[in-house]
Structure formats: C-alpha cells, structure tokens
Design an enzyme around this catalytic site. Structure first.
Site, PDB file in Angstrom:
ATOM      1  N   GLY A   1       0.841  -1.201   0.000  1.00 32.96           N
ATOM      2  CA  GLY A   1       0.000   0.000   0.000  1.00 32.96           C
ATOM      3  C   GLY A   1       0.875   1.249   0.000  1.00 32.96           C
TER       4      GLY A   1
ATOM      5  N   ARG B   1       0.964  -5.107  -5.137  1.00 31.17           N
ATOM      6  CA  ARG B   1       1.147  -6.269  -4.255  1.00 31.17           C
ATOM      7  C   ARG B   1       1.272  -7.452  -5.212  1.00 31.17           C
ATOM      8  NH1 ARG B   1      -0.667  -4.044   0.808  1.00 31.17           N
ATOM      9  NH2 ARG B   1      -2.474  -2.694   0.558  1.00 31.17           N
TER      10      ARG B   1
ATOM     11  N   ASP C   1       5.057  -4.372   6.075  1.00 29.87           N
ATOM     12  CA  ASP C   1       5.230  -5.755   6.493  1.00 29.87           C
ATOM     13  C   ASP C   1       5.360  -6.734   5.307  1.00 29.87           C
ATOM     14  OD1 ASP C   1       5.042  -7.630   8.725  1.00 29.87           O
ATOM     15  OD2 ASP C   1       3.182  -8.252   7.738  1.00 29.87           O
TER      16      ASP C   1
ATOM     17  N   THR D   1       4.472   2.798   5.399  1.00 25.98           N
ATOM     18  CA  THR D   1       3.106   2.276   5.537  1.00 25.98           C
ATOM     19  C   THR D   1       2.343   3.181   6.498  1.00 25.98           C
ATOM     20  OG1 THR D   1       1.738   0.522   6.507  1.00 25.98           O
ATOM     21  CG2 THR D   1       4.011   0.579   7.240  1.00 25.98           C
TER      22      THR D   1
ATOM     23  N   ASP E   1       0.118   2.191   8.374  1.00 26.51           N
ATOM     24  CA  ASP E   1      -0.339   1.380   9.517  1.00 26.51           C
ATOM     25  C   ASP E   1       0.563   1.450  10.748  1.00 26.51           C
ATOM     26  OD1 ASP E   1      -2.439   0.619   7.996  1.00 26.51           O
ATOM     27  OD2 ASP E   1      -1.743  -1.408   7.597  1.00 26.51           O
TER      28      ASP E   1
ATOM     29  N   ASP F   1       2.801  -0.581  11.705  1.00 26.74           N
ATOM     30  CA  ASP F   1       2.763  -1.881  12.375  1.00 26.74           C
ATOM     31  C   ASP F   1       4.075  -2.654  12.210  1.00 26.74           C
ATOM     32  OD1 ASP F   1       2.426  -2.171   9.672  1.00 26.74           O
ATOM     33  OD2 ASP F   1       0.871  -3.702   9.811  1.00 26.74           O
TER      34      ASP F   1
ATOM     35  N   ARG G   1      -5.710  -2.836   9.010  1.00 29.02           N
ATOM     36  CA  ARG G   1      -6.203  -4.206   8.870  1.00 29.02           C
ATOM     37  C   ARG G   1      -5.834  -5.043  10.084  1.00 29.02           C
ATOM     38  NH1 ARG G   1      -4.913  -5.847   3.075  1.00 29.02           N
ATOM     39  NH2 ARG G   1      -2.902  -5.112   3.832  1.00 29.02           N
TER      40      ARG G   1
HETATM   41  O1  F6P Z   1      -1.369  -1.530   4.542  1.00 20.87           O
HETATM   42  C1  F6P Z   1      -1.942  -0.281   4.439  1.00 20.87           C
HETATM   43  C2  F6P Z   1      -3.424  -0.367   4.197  1.00 20.87           C
HETATM   44  O2  F6P Z   1      -3.852   0.937   3.929  1.00 20.87           O
HETATM   45  C3  F6P Z   1      -4.241  -0.987   5.317  1.00 20.87           C
HETATM   46  O3  F6P Z   1      -4.497  -0.125   6.384  1.00 20.87           O
HETATM   47  C4  F6P Z   1      -5.476  -1.389   4.556  1.00 20.87           C
HETATM   48  O4  F6P Z   1      -6.144  -2.436   5.201  1.00 20.87           O
HETATM   49  C5  F6P Z   1      -4.933  -1.842   3.248  1.00 20.87           C
HETATM   50  O5  F6P Z   1      -3.709  -1.151   3.065  1.00 20.87           O
HETATM   51  C6  F6P Z   1      -5.821  -1.613   2.061  1.00 20.87           C
HETATM   52  O6  F6P Z   1      -5.205  -2.139   0.937  1.00 20.87           O
HETATM   53  P1  F6P Z   1      -5.732  -1.931  -0.555  1.00 20.87           P
HETATM   54  O7  F6P Z   1      -5.414  -0.529  -0.953  1.00 20.87           O
HETATM   55  O8  F6P Z   1      -4.982  -2.930  -1.337  1.00 20.87           O
HETATM   56  O9  F6P Z   1      -7.209  -2.146  -0.522  1.00 20.87           O
END
Ligand code: F6P
Length: 326
Positions: A14, A75, A106, A129, A131, A133, A175
């Site tokens: 992300g 991804r 991560d 990120t 997050d 995390d 998440r």
């Molecule tokens: O990892 C960052 C994040 O923004 C999370 O908080 C979220 O759950 C996820 O990515 C959403 O991913 P995508 O943009 O692939 O829907």
C-alpha cells in the site's frame, strides 16, 4: 564485500504519503556519492517484468510534497512463487543492479526475506506504511499524515454530529493494527476507540452508550479500526441500532483518503532521513536490515526480526481513553 555501484529502488504494498520524499532522498544521496540508481516501477511486479529505468537527480525534482509514489506500487502474487523470484533476480542482474532499497511495509519485508533466502543481493528497507505496524521504528512513513487526515475528517464529523445530536461510527484503516484509530481517536476526543490489539466486548460498548444517553451527552463518536475483530462500522451500526432503536446513528468509512495527500512535515523529514541512512548503510556494508528511527536515532533492524516482531500498542493510552471519555 564488493563495492556497490548500482542501486535499484522500489516501492511496494500500500502506498503512503512520504514515499516520494524517500525516493528523492535515496536518488539524491546516490547521485551525491556517484552511485547509479535505477527506479523499479510497480514494486516486485515491475522487478519481475524488468520495468526498470535509470534515474537522475532531476527525476525527483518537485516530488517531496506529493502523495502517492512516482515509482507506482503493487502487491505482487507472482513474486511469492519460485518462478517469480527467479525472473526478478534475472532482471536485476541483467540491469547490473548490485543492491536494493525497498520501501514498504510488512508484506514488502516478508517478500524480501523470502527472496534473500534464495538470492544474494545486498538490500536495505525503509518503512513506508500508514499502519505503523513494524518493529524497529517508532514511526513509519505516512502514518503521521494518515492520522492528520483522519483527525481533520473526524473533527468535521463532530460538527455535524453535534448539530444533529447523533452517534457516529467512524471506521479508519488498519487491517491488523489500531495505531491510526488509537491516535486519531484520542486526538478527536472520541467517546470509544476499538482496535484489533484489544478484545472488543460489545456489551461494554453498548453500556457506555447507555451511560452517555442517560447523562444526555449529545455527541458520541466511536472510532473503529477496520481490523477490529468484532467488525467495522457496519457491524457496530447493527449492534447499536438493535439495542437503541431510537438513537440517530450514522457511519462513515474514511477509507483510502487516509492513504493520499501531501505528506506532513514529519513524514517528509522522516523519509529524508531514512532514504539518506539507507544508501549510507549500503555503502558501508550494513545490509539485509530495515532503517528506522527509535528515540530520534537511526537504528537498523534485521529483516528477519522486523517481520517476526509485533509492534506493541501502548497500554497506558488505552487506559487513558477510559478516563478522558468518562
Ligand atoms: O497496509 C496499508 C493499508 O492501507 C491498510 O491499512 C489497509 O487495510 C490496506 O492497506 C488496504 O489495501 P488496498 O489498498 O490494497 O485495498
């Protein structure tokens, strides 16, 4: 260890505000030290497909203030396969890249660790990120901006909630991690904050609403992380309206607005420091590590430790919420 000459850089997973500032820092540091730098588009997927181009210092002009990532991101499922990794290594070798800077979260470092079990190429990671995390750093690039975005939105929600005497459930990203919820919730004076790191007992949430109703508290804002085990805004809406059918309840899912926008000063500075540190780490042979900032000092943590660890939530903050929202 042989001298590094050609550094490949990618952003993966992300996106997060400040990734461009990190790219700029890496490219400019490489150019300063006479190293060649190659941009790899769309993360590991671009590595597999050989979507690689030589970068100059001017390629990163006027991007420090921009959200997103000029290198684009993805991804990649293919990178998780033996075949995908083989292709990626082939492309990296074909371009003469002898070291990598990986910007991501991560998933990015998990992928990297897997790749380095098979292929030897020096690499340094940069935590990017929203997050926050990851172990090995107090802050990740994008977190501060994302929290500020959430705060701005929740403040606006409070205005309209107060005008209508409404209860609002605001779902923020995260998440597996509750840092955005915890910090934006505290900053906005949320009445309740629900995060994956702490078990949610719906009866307690409902009892707190009941208490506020009896006290005629007109606004009640619940901030929930998308990864809370009870569910997101939708699930809480159902539980709350079933118990309090007369209550005026609305939901708001903030979603991807938290991922975009101009990075805050804190994210730009963090990204600049980490990009500079990553290139210097490679120059000095400190590899297979993620650069982070702990207590304002640059610290390097091995990839294996970064992906195995769990960034602990500050329990004192959870206790404080109960006091401040009572
Ligand atoms: O990892 C960052 C994040 O923004 C999370 O908080 C979220 O759950 C996820 O990515 C959403 O991913 P995508 O943009 O692939 O829907």
């Amino acid at each position: 260890m042989s001298k590094i000459n050609n550094i490949g850089i990618l952003t993966s997973g992300g996106d997060s505000p400040g990734m461009n500032a990190a790219i700029r820092s890496v490219v400019r540091t490489c150019c300063y030290y006479g190293l060649s730098v190659f941009g790899i588009r769309r993360g590991y997927q671009g590595m597999i497909e050989g979507d690689i181009f030589k970068m100059q210092t001017t390629d990163v002009s006027n991007i420090i203030q921009r959200g997103g990532t000029i290198l684009k991101t993805a991804r990649s499922k293919e990178f998780m396969t033996d075949e995908g990794m083989k292709k990626a290594y082939g492309q990296v070798s074909a371009h003469g890249i002898d070291a990598l800077v990986l910007i991501g979260g991560d998933g990015t470092f998990r992928g990297a660790n897997h790749f380095f079990e098979k292929y030897t190429i020096p690499a340094v990671g940069i935590p990017g990120t929203i997050d926050k995390d990851l172990v090995g750093t107090d802050y990740t690039i994008g977190f501060d901006t994302a929290v500020n975005t959430a705060v701005e939105a929740i403040d606006k929600i409070r205005d309209t909630a107060e005008a209508h005497d409404r209860l609002f459930i605001v779902e923020v990203m995260g998440r597996d991690a509750g840092y955005i919820a915890l910090n934006s919730g505290i900053a906005c004076g949320a009445e309740d904050i629900l995060i994956p790191e702490q078990a949610t007992h719906i009866d307690e949430v409902l009892n707190r609403i009941d208490r506020d109703e009896r006290r005629k508290k007109t606004v009640h804002i619940i901030v929930v992380a998308e990864g809370d085990e009870f569910g997101g805004a939708k699930e809480f809406y159902t539980a709350i309206t079933e118990r309090f059918p007369a209550l005026d309840v609305r939901t708001c899912v903030l979603g991807h607005i938290q991922r975009g926008g101009s990075p805050s000063y804190a994210d730009r500075v963090l990204a600049s420091r980490l990009g500079y540190a990553a290139v210097n780490a490679l120059r000095h042979g400190n590899t297979q590590v993620m650069a982070g900032v702990i207590n304002d000092k640059i610290i390097f943590t091995p990839f294996a430790k970064v992906i195995k660890g769990e960034a602990p939530i500050n329990r004192d903050m959870l206790e404080m919420i109960r006091v401040l929202s009572a």
